[in-house]
Design a protein around this motif. Sequence first.
Motif: not given
Length: 210
Positions: A39-50
Motif C-alpha cells: 500500500n505505498p503512496q508512490a513507487i520509484i524504479i531504478n534499474l541503472p544498467s543490469n
Amino acid sequence: NLARGGYSTYRLLPNGTATPSDRPAPDTSRNITKALSLNPQAIIINLPSNDVSAGFSVLEQLDNFTLIVAAAQQAAIPIWVCTTQPKNYGGNMIPIQKQLDVRDSILARYGTMALDFWTGLAGSDNQLDPNYDSGDGTHLNNAGHYLLFSRVQAANLPDFLWMPPNYVDYSVEALVAEIAPEWGGAQSKYRLEISNRGLDDTADIPITLE
C-alpha cells in the motif's frame, strides 16, 4: 525498499508474467506486485544498467517497463521510472548505445514521471565520469549519490503526492519563548509561527495566548 543489487526489469514484472526460458522470472518477494501489496503512496524504479550488461535488448526492457508501470497505474499508485545510468563498457559502443536508447525512451515515454539519472554523471564518452566513480566503473561514489539525491529532491515528489484542502487550514508550527524570565511577565517575548496548508488567505489572524 525492495531493491536488490544485480536485478533487471524481468525480476520486477508482475506475478504470473511468463518469461522466456533464458530470462529471469519475476521475484515475487521484490517485484511490482509485492510493492503494491505494501500500500505505498508512490513507487520509484531504478534499474541503472543490469539489463544491458546481461545482453537484453532495448525493446525487452521497454516492454517490461510497460508491464511494470501499467500494474501501478491500474492500482492508481504514482510511479516514477529512473533512466539508465552511465557505466564503463571499455568504450564498446553497442552497450553504450543501448543505455542511451533506453534513457531516451524512458524520458520520452514517462515525461514528468521520469527521473534523469544520466545527466551530469556521464563523461564526454557517455561512460561514467571518473569524478563520480566508486572505482569499479559501475557504482557511484558519495558525490555521485548526492547528485542523484539532488535530482530526486528537485523533482519535488511530495508536492505531487499531497493535495491541499479546498479550505483555509492554519497550523501552529512553533511557539518559542525568546525572552521569558517568567510566564506572562512584562518583559517576556514569544515567537509564534503559523502556516496555512490550504487555500490562500490574506485576512488578519487574531491570536490570543492564554
